[in-house]
Design an enzyme around this catalytic site. Structure first.
Site, PDB file in Angstrom:
ATOM      1  N   LYS A  33     -27.587 -54.559 -21.318  1.00 35.37           N
ATOM      2  CA  LYS A  33     -26.850 -53.303 -21.496  1.00 35.37           C
ATOM      3  C   LYS A  33     -25.363 -53.513 -21.765  1.00 35.37           C
ATOM      4  O   LYS A  33     -24.522 -52.744 -21.328  1.00 35.37           O
ATOM      5  CB  LYS A  33     -27.048 -52.382 -20.289  1.00 35.37           C
ATOM      6  CG  LYS A  33     -28.507 -52.070 -19.984  1.00 35.37           C
ATOM      7  CD  LYS A  33     -29.258 -51.496 -21.188  1.00 35.37           C
ATOM      8  CE  LYS A  33     -28.757 -50.118 -21.579  1.00 35.37           C
ATOM      9  NZ  LYS A  33     -29.538 -49.561 -22.728  1.00 35.37           N
TER      10      LYS A  33
ATOM     11  N   HIS B 205     -30.476 -63.281 -23.617  1.00 39.82           N
ATOM     12  CA  HIS B 205     -29.642 -62.906 -22.475  1.00 39.82           C
ATOM     13  C   HIS B 205     -29.238 -64.145 -21.674  1.00 39.82           C
ATOM     14  O   HIS B 205     -28.696 -64.030 -20.575  1.00 39.82           O
ATOM     15  CB  HIS B 205     -30.379 -61.917 -21.565  1.00 39.82           C
ATOM     16  CG  HIS B 205     -30.508 -60.547 -22.151  1.00 39.82           C
ATOM     17  ND1 HIS B 205     -29.453 -59.883 -22.728  1.00 39.82           N
ATOM     18  CD2 HIS B 205     -31.568 -59.709 -22.248  1.00 39.82           C
ATOM     19  CE1 HIS B 205     -29.854 -58.701 -23.154  1.00 39.82           C
ATOM     20  NE2 HIS B 205     -31.138 -58.571 -22.883  1.00 39.82           N
TER      21      HIS B 205
ATOM     22  N   PRO C 209     -17.944 -54.448 -16.611  1.00 40.96           N
ATOM     23  CA  PRO C 209     -19.116 -54.586 -15.739  1.00 40.96           C
ATOM     24  C   PRO C 209     -19.571 -53.296 -15.074  1.00 40.96           C
ATOM     25  O   PRO C 209     -20.779 -53.104 -14.873  1.00 40.96           O
ATOM     26  CB  PRO C 209     -18.652 -55.619 -14.701  1.00 40.96           C
ATOM     27  CG  PRO C 209     -17.652 -56.456 -15.433  1.00 40.96           C
ATOM     28  CD  PRO C 209     -16.923 -55.489 -16.317  1.00 40.96           C
TER      29      PRO C 209
END
Length: 294
Positions: A35, A92, A113
């Protein structure tokens, strides 16, 4: 750069699959935390390589997630070997878990974050966990559904959690582990760091910058338009990373794309606690670049 790499494993990923992959000069590897703009950067790179807003296949086929256990590795390798254009590969895995090749380009996208954690919370509610367990060969019944935790409460728990970073890469320590490694490599000519907020603020400018870094032709306005959030959300059926049906709603994958939502959920004391934790996990110049003094 050293040839030795770290192996990262989770319930649905194994970075050891990189060891069986035959690289080509010019390959583009996109390494991000969950994300943080992965699909966005895949779309940008696919548009720059293929030069058409109408991609010839779903994005997840054109740019597969190499270390995802859902797809047999041989099938992924064959699909990529058959591509005659420059290849765009998703991972990832941090760069210290991917074989480094001076003829390959590595793009690391960073997002604040707190914003990443909010998006990850909503994404977790959009996953069909029974389907994912079936595809990855996990035994036993899937974890039973739990009452939906308010996003602000979940965010506070995420800030305070302190797992081993290599074991939980989507934790705050894991995010900083991933970005700290990329930050140390940022002066390499084939390692490119991109900030999510820069994509949001000036998509056209960032696409022109990336084209130059990758040795590709600059995009026209139709390619920039194809990479906008609204256009991508409207084409979620072909662009969401869901080749095997693990998302409950593909359009929900493209939720809002906004920045600043994480910080807005916190009171001043919790924001200060977050800032202290981030400062302890990464060097000051990386923290300043990542937070944009927000």
């Amino acid at each position: 750069m050293a040839d030795a790499v770290i192996r990262y494993r989770s319930s649905d990923e194994d970075s050891a699959r990189w060891q069986g992959f035959s690289r080509r000069p010019g390959d583009i590897v996109i390494s991000t935390r969950s994300k943080s703009g992965t699909t966005w950067m895949q779309m940008i790179c696919a548009l720059l390589v293929l030069r058409t807003p109408e991609l010839p296949a779903p994005l997840s086929e054109l740019s597969p997630w190499l270390d995802w256990l859902v797809d047999p590795p041989e099938a992924v390798y064959r699909r990529l070997a058959a591509q005659r254009h420059r290849r765009v590969i998703k991972t990832h895995t941090p760069l210290d878990g991917v074989p480094f090749d001076p003829l390959v380009h590595y793009i690391v996208v960073a997002r604040h974050p707190l914003d990443m954690a909010v998006s990850l919370h909503h994404q977790s509610l959009n996953l069909d966990r029974a389907r994912l367990a079936e595809l990855t060969g996990q035994t036993g019944a899937p974890e039973p559904g739990r009452p939906r935790q308010p996003v602000a409460q979940a965010l506070v728990r995420w800030i305070d959690a302190d797992p081993a970073p290599r074991e939980e890469l989507d934790s705050l320590p894991g995010v900083m582990w991933h970005l700290r490694d990329a930050w140390t490599r940022r002066h390499a000519p084939n390692v490119h760091l991109v900030h999510y907020d820069d994509l949001s603020a000036d998509l056209g400018g960032q696409m022109h910058r990336l084209a130059g870094l990758l040795g590709l032709e600059a995009p026209g306005p139709e390619l920039v338009e194809a990479a906008t959030f609204d256009r991508m959300r409207a084409r979620a059926d072909r662009l969401a990373p869901d080749p095997v049906g693990v998302l409950k709603d593909r359009r929900a994958f493209f939720r809002t794309g906004r920045s600043g939502q994480g910080s807005a959920l916190l009171d001043a004391a919790t924001r200060a606690r977050y800032q202290a934790r981030a400062a302890a996990l990464a060097p000051p110049d990386l923290v300043a670049w990542l937070h944009r003094d927000r």
